[in-house]
Enzyme design. Structure first.
Site, short mmCIF file in Angstrom:
data_model
loop_
_atom_site.label_atom_id
_atom_site.label_comp_id
_atom_site.label_asym_id
_atom_site.label_seq_id
_atom_site.Cartn_x
_atom_site.Cartn_y
_atom_site.Cartn_z
N CYS A 144 7.49 0.83 10.24
CA CYS A 144 6.79 0.73 8.95
C CYS A 144 5.92 -0.52 8.88
O CYS A 144 6.41 -1.64 9.04
CB CYS A 144 7.79 0.74 7.80
SG CYS A 144 7.02 0.63 6.17
N ARG A 162 6.19 -3.24 5.12
CA ARG A 162 7.47 -3.87 4.80
C ARG A 162 7.36 -5.13 3.93
O ARG A 162 8.38 -5.65 3.47
CB ARG A 162 8.22 -4.22 6.08
CG ARG A 162 8.83 -3.01 6.75
CD ARG A 162 9.56 -3.41 8.02
NE ARG A 162 8.73 -3.33 9.20
CZ ARG A 162 9.07 -3.82 10.38
NH1 ARG A 162 10.22 -4.48 10.51
NH2 ARG A 162 8.26 -3.69 11.41
N TRP A 197 3.97 4.01 -0.51
CA TRP A 197 2.73 4.74 -0.77
C TRP A 197 2.02 4.95 0.55
O TRP A 197 2.39 4.37 1.58
CB TRP A 197 1.83 4.00 -1.77
CG TRP A 197 1.65 2.54 -1.44
CD1 TRP A 197 0.88 1.99 -0.46
CD2 TRP A 197 2.29 1.45 -2.10
NE1 TRP A 197 0.98 0.63 -0.46
CE2 TRP A 197 1.84 0.26 -1.46
CE3 TRP A 197 3.18 1.34 -3.18
CZ2 TRP A 197 2.26 -1.01 -1.87
CZ3 TRP A 197 3.60 0.09 -3.56
CH2 TRP A 197 3.14 -1.07 -2.92
N GLU A 254 -2.79 7.73 7.50
CA GLU A 254 -1.74 8.73 7.63
C GLU A 254 -2.27 10.11 7.25
O GLU A 254 -1.90 11.12 7.84
CB GLU A 254 -0.55 8.38 6.75
CG GLU A 254 0.19 7.12 7.16
CD GLU A 254 1.34 6.80 6.21
OE1 GLU A 254 2.44 7.33 6.44
OE2 GLU A 254 1.13 6.04 5.25
#
Length: 358
Positions: free
Chosen positions: A64, A67, A234, A239
């Site tokens: 991720c 973070r 979010w 992506e």
């Protein structure tokens, strides 16, 4: 020594120190847990432990890039729920709360942990995802969802064969026959995708849901495994724009966009894919921002991650990471992440993949 107690002790010592607890408080809690494990072979987290554990799991998530905001995670404790109807309502509540009209709130809903007597599995990869149908004319919808769509249809769900049909929630309790529940359109915020300069872009009729809520991973805190703990942040624009819409194994929109842009798509050397990809990502970011839905571009996400690294260093923690996931799929070399290594070490608490239940 019992493995679960070893995990519990390590978690309590590190998290309690982080929360500013005294040595007496730490030792007292460890003694209580040891006694509980001796009597029941397990133990129950306090709400405070559940909250810090879930936040640490996000902080430790190597894949991720977002973070920096781990400490803002909202933790919803639903460990008391037992039946599918109640669980489904909690999932609907999560979707609505996290969506927040577009000002997305990082959220996790945690259900009862799995043990020898009780288990909950959410069959969905994400609480919100589009169906994929195999037809005689090819796949309609999201190709990544074809297998799960067939499972839903076998359970009795009937989609409308559209390109953007929201799949139902599939909930399994105690290994019994799973129950499925339609997701009301009224709680799903979707963003129509259009381009700030190309009027024809709207003719593609693209849209995407506002909140990515991962629902098939196991949250592990101090030896306790929560097999149902859906969570969200979010979207980073790439992506959607560089993966969901662009991948050949997903919606594969680049050839159509390249043609509409008047590019020579017969030769890769014209870099038509790169140009179409950038404009597709421009459209996603523009549309989400115009709709008032939280999203971050990959350049700012990388800057935020650098800030996260600096804060972790200041706290005496090393930043672990999976480089192959942290680099954005568009212009990765323009970010600092591309130019530095990360140790892909799993630190607990964390989220872990589970074997598919179907």
């Amino acid at each position: 020594m019992n493995l679960i107690f070893q995990e519990a002790e390590a978690f309590i010592r590190s998290s309690y120190l982080e929360m500013g607890k005294t040595e007496d408080e730490i030792n007292s809690r460890i003694m209580d847990i040891q006694k509980e494990i001796e009597e029941t072979n397990t133990y129950e987290h306090t709400l405070e432990e559940l909250e810090i554990g879930a936040k640490q799991a996000w902080r430790n998530s190597n894949r991720c890039i977002g973070r920096l905001f781990w400490d803002s995670l909202r933790v919803i404790d639903q460990r008391h729920l037992r039946d599918e109807e109640q669980i489904n309502q909690a999932l609907r509540d999560h979707i609505q709360f996290a969506t927040n009209g577009g000002a997305i709130i990082p959220t996790i809903t945690i259900f009862k942990p799995a043990d020898d007597k009780f288990s909950i599995r959410l069959w969905n990869h994400q609480l919100l995802r589009y169906a994929g149908y195999e037809t005689e004319h090819g796949i309609v919808g999201d190709p990544a969802s074809v297998e799960f769509t067939k499972v839903c249809q076998e359970l009795g769900w009937k989609g409308s064969l559209g390109s953007f049909d929201i799949l139902p929630q599939v909930i399994q309790v105690n290994g019994q026959q799973p129950a499925w529940f339609e997701t009301p359109a009224s709680i799903v915020k979707e963003v129509p995708i259009h381009h700030p300069d190309f009027e024809w872009f709207s003719e593609l009729n693209l849209k995407w849901y506002a909140v990515p809520i991962i629902s098939d991973m196991c949250l592990e805190i101090g030896g306790i495994k929560y097999s149902a703990a859906p969570f969200n942040g979010w979207y980073m624009g790439t992506e959607i724009g560089a993966r969901n819409f662009a991948d050949e194994g997903r919606y594969n929109m680049l050839p159509q966009i390249g043609k509409m842009m008047g590019l020579d798509i017969k030769r890769d050397a014209t870099l038509w894919k790169d140009r179409a990809l950038v404009e597709l990502n421009v459209a996603v970011l523009h549309s989400f921002k115009e709709a008032g839905v939280s999203i971050v571009d990959h350049h700012n996400a990388a800057k935020q991650f650098k800030h996260f690294e600096e804060k972790e260093t200041a706290c005496g923690r090393n930043t672990t990471g999976d480089w192959t996931w942290l680099i954005p799929p568009v212009s990765p070399a323009t970010t600092h992440i591309f130019h530095r290594p990360y140790r892909n070490q799993k630190v607990k608490p964390n989220f872990f993949y589970q074997k598919k239940p179907y």
